[in-house]
Design a protein around this motif. Structure first.
Motif, PDB file in Angstrom:
ATOM      1  N   PHE A 163      -0.727  -2.062 -10.005  1.00  0.00           N
ATOM      2  CA  PHE A 163      -0.506  -1.477  -8.669  1.00  0.00           C
ATOM      3  C   PHE A 163      -1.734  -0.699  -8.187  1.00  0.00           C
ATOM      4  O   PHE A 163      -1.636   0.099  -7.255  1.00  0.00           O
ATOM      5  CB  PHE A 163       0.738  -0.575  -8.697  1.00  0.00           C
ATOM      6  CG  PHE A 163       0.816   0.250  -9.944  1.00  0.00           C
ATOM      7  CD1 PHE A 163       1.442  -0.247 -11.076  1.00  0.00           C
ATOM      8  CD2 PHE A 163       0.218   1.487 -10.013  1.00  0.00           C
ATOM      9  CE1 PHE A 163       1.483   0.494 -12.252  1.00  0.00           C
ATOM     10  CE2 PHE A 163       0.253   2.238 -11.176  1.00  0.00           C
ATOM     11  CZ  PHE A 163       0.892   1.732 -12.302  1.00  0.00           C
ATOM     12  N   ASP A 164      -2.884  -0.923  -8.800  1.00  0.00           N
ATOM     13  CA  ASP A 164      -4.131  -0.299  -8.326  1.00  0.00           C
ATOM     14  C   ASP A 164      -4.469  -0.830  -6.936  1.00  0.00           C
ATOM     15  O   ASP A 164      -4.176  -1.995  -6.646  1.00  0.00           O
ATOM     16  CB  ASP A 164      -5.290  -0.669  -9.268  1.00  0.00           C
ATOM     17  CG  ASP A 164      -5.426   0.305 -10.425  1.00  0.00           C
ATOM     18  OD1 ASP A 164      -4.853   1.405 -10.344  1.00  0.00           O
ATOM     19  OD2 ASP A 164      -6.108  -0.051 -11.401  1.00  0.00           O
ATOM     20  N   PRO A 165      -5.145  -0.077  -6.057  1.00  0.00           N
ATOM     21  CA  PRO A 165      -5.507   1.327  -6.250  1.00  0.00           C
ATOM     22  C   PRO A 165      -4.309   2.227  -5.952  1.00  0.00           C
ATOM     23  O   PRO A 165      -3.451   1.879  -5.144  1.00  0.00           O
ATOM     24  CB  PRO A 165      -6.612   1.532  -5.206  1.00  0.00           C
ATOM     25  CG  PRO A 165      -6.276   0.582  -4.102  1.00  0.00           C
ATOM     26  CD  PRO A 165      -5.579  -0.594  -4.747  1.00  0.00           C
ATOM     27  N   CYS A 166      -4.255   3.374  -6.621  1.00  0.00           N
ATOM     28  CA  CYS A 166      -3.105   4.257  -6.422  1.00  0.00           C
ATOM     29  C   CYS A 166      -3.506   5.710  -6.635  1.00  0.00           C
ATOM     30  O   CYS A 166      -4.540   5.995  -7.243  1.00  0.00           O
ATOM     31  CB  CYS A 166      -1.988   3.888  -7.397  1.00  0.00           C
ATOM     32  SG  CYS A 166      -2.398   4.213  -9.116  1.00  0.00           S
ATOM     33  N   VAL A 167      -2.666   6.600  -6.104  1.00  0.00           N
ATOM     34  CA  VAL A 167      -2.743   8.020  -6.454  1.00  0.00           C
ATOM     35  C   VAL A 167      -1.539   8.271  -7.357  1.00  0.00           C
ATOM     36  O   VAL A 167      -0.406   7.944  -7.001  1.00  0.00           O
ATOM     37  CB  VAL A 167      -2.644   8.933  -5.211  1.00  0.00           C
ATOM     38  CG1 VAL A 167      -2.730  10.397  -5.618  1.00  0.00           C
ATOM     39  CG2 VAL A 167      -3.743   8.585  -4.206  1.00  0.00           C
ATOM     40  N   GLU A 168      -1.816   8.822  -8.502  1.00  0.00           N
ATOM     41  CA  GLU A 168      -0.781   9.048  -9.512  1.00  0.00           C
ATOM     42  C   GLU A 168      -0.485  10.538  -9.605  1.00  0.00           C
ATOM     43  O   GLU A 168      -1.362  11.371  -9.362  1.00  0.00           O
ATOM     44  CB  GLU A 168      -1.349   8.544 -10.847  1.00  0.00           C
ATOM     45  CG  GLU A 168      -0.678   9.077 -12.052  1.00  0.00           C
ATOM     46  CD  GLU A 168      -1.458   8.959 -13.360  1.00  0.00           C
ATOM     47  OE1 GLU A 168      -0.776   8.910 -14.381  1.00  0.00           O
ATOM     48  OE2 GLU A 168      -2.699   8.960 -13.385  1.00  0.00           O
ATOM     49  N   ILE A 169       0.774  10.871  -9.960  1.00  0.00           N
ATOM     50  CA  ILE A 169       1.032  12.248 -10.397  1.00  0.00           C
ATOM     51  C   ILE A 169       1.418  12.180 -11.875  1.00  0.00           C
ATOM     52  O   ILE A 169       2.243  11.346 -12.276  1.00  0.00           O
ATOM     53  CB  ILE A 169       2.095  12.968  -9.519  1.00  0.00           C
ATOM     54  CG1 ILE A 169       2.220  14.419  -9.953  1.00  0.00           C
ATOM     55  CG2 ILE A 169       3.443  12.258  -9.504  1.00  0.00           C
ATOM     56  CD1 ILE A 169       2.764  15.351  -8.875  1.00  0.00           C
ATOM     57  N   GLY A 170       0.766  13.006 -12.686  1.00  0.00           N
ATOM     58  CA  GLY A 170       0.995  12.966 -14.132  1.00  0.00           C
ATOM     59  C   GLY A 170       1.199  14.365 -14.678  1.00  0.00           C
ATOM     60  O   GLY A 170       0.838  15.355 -14.018  1.00  0.00           O
ATOM     61  N   TRP A 171       1.780  14.439 -15.874  1.00  0.00           N
ATOM     62  CA  TRP A 171       2.106  15.751 -16.450  1.00  0.00           C
ATOM     63  C   TRP A 171       2.133  15.685 -17.966  1.00  0.00           C
ATOM     64  O   TRP A 171       2.477  14.665 -18.580  1.00  0.00           O
ATOM     65  CB  TRP A 171       3.463  16.231 -15.924  1.00  0.00           C
ATOM     66  CG  TRP A 171       4.448  15.113 -15.702  1.00  0.00           C
ATOM     67  CD1 TRP A 171       5.030  14.307 -16.653  1.00  0.00           C
ATOM     68  CD2 TRP A 171       4.937  14.638 -14.436  1.00  0.00           C
ATOM     69  NE1 TRP A 171       5.856  13.385 -16.062  1.00  0.00           N
ATOM     70  CE2 TRP A 171       5.821  13.567 -14.705  1.00  0.00           C
ATOM     71  CE3 TRP A 171       4.733  15.032 -13.115  1.00  0.00           C
ATOM     72  CZ2 TRP A 171       6.485  12.877 -13.697  1.00  0.00           C
ATOM     73  CZ3 TRP A 171       5.394  14.335 -12.125  1.00  0.00           C
ATOM     74  CH2 TRP A 171       6.263  13.278 -12.410  1.00  0.00           C
TER      75      TRP A 171
END
Ligand code: COA
Length: 202
Positions: free
Chosen positions: A98-106
């Motif tokens: 699913f690139d390009p993407c903005v991810e949220i990670g933790w």
């Protein structure tokens, strides 16, 4: 929050947290977190001090370039490193489907679990992503077995379509953590779910 914007990754203080950029002094906290098997249960392995030092170097280089890279979460009262939670642009050597993407990670130390810390930080960074960076969509992904992380995605209003499930490109065929799930949140849905956050309903 926009008023506190200094650059693309502002320092934000809430009643109990400081959300900020990575600094060299975070190494000991990062090493301790990444060497804890409870934290790394859904990653290929725990990380050595050297591996965490390389990770910190990469995060600091990326934040210099983009302004953000999974920002640090710190306990405001004690200054203790609690982990990281926030936006990132994944840059694996092999592309994600699913690139390009903005991810949220933790990733937080176990002492910070079960207190809504990740959720509090994630809501602020989702707001920053949609309102300030004007992202159209923010995604999150994890192994299909990481229910704690998936519960957080669901609490944030993110949605999974099983058709988006994928094999992580950095894991070899047959690896027990190979299969991953993708959760998405678009701007329209963010605007609707985030109304209940400010009403204190979520
Ligand atoms: C994934 C991870 C960040 C989730 O942390 P978490 O603390 O469960 O998530 P939240 O911030 O949403 O906290 C929710 C929990 O806090 C509780 N809580 C307590 N006070 C709260 C408050 N003020 N506000 C909200 N929730 C609160 C909730 O009831 C909930 O508990 P429950 O899970 O027992 O129902 C954490 O487990 C972690 O770091 N895991 C290891 C690394 C990892 O797997 N990362 C993801 C890889 S993709």
């Amino acid at each position: 929050m926009v008023e506190t914007l200094i650059d693309k990754c502002p320092r934000i203080e809430t009643e109990r947290l400081v959300l900020r950029k990575w600094e060299e002094r975070d190494l000991d906290g990062l090493v301790e977190m990444n060497s804890d098997p409870r934290v790394m249960e859904f990653f290929p392995d725990v990380m050595s001090r050297d591996e965490s030092a390389h990770m910190l170097e990469r995060l600091m280089a990326k934040q210099d370039e983009l302004g953000f890279a999974c920002p640090v979460v710190e306990d405001r009262a004690s200054g203790r490193f609690l982990g990281f939670c926030g936006l990132n642009i994944p840059t694996y050597p092999k592309p994600l489907p699913f690139d390009p993407c903005v991810e949220i990670g933790w990733r937080l130390i176990p002492d910070a679990w079960g207190k809504g810390v990740a959720q509090e930080a994630a809501k602020i960074w989702l707001g920053f992503g949609f309102e300030t960076l004007e992202a159209d969509e923010i995604v999150a992904f994890t192994t299909e077995t990481n229910w704690r992380s998936q519960k957080l995605m669901q609490r944030l209003g993110m949605e999974r379509n099983p058709a988006d499930d994928f094999d992580h490109p950095m894991l070899e065929e047959g690896h027990p953590l190979l299969r991953h799930v993708l959760y998405r949140l678009n701007k329209d849905r963010f605007e609707s779910v985030s109304k209940s956050w400010s009403d204190g309903k979520a």
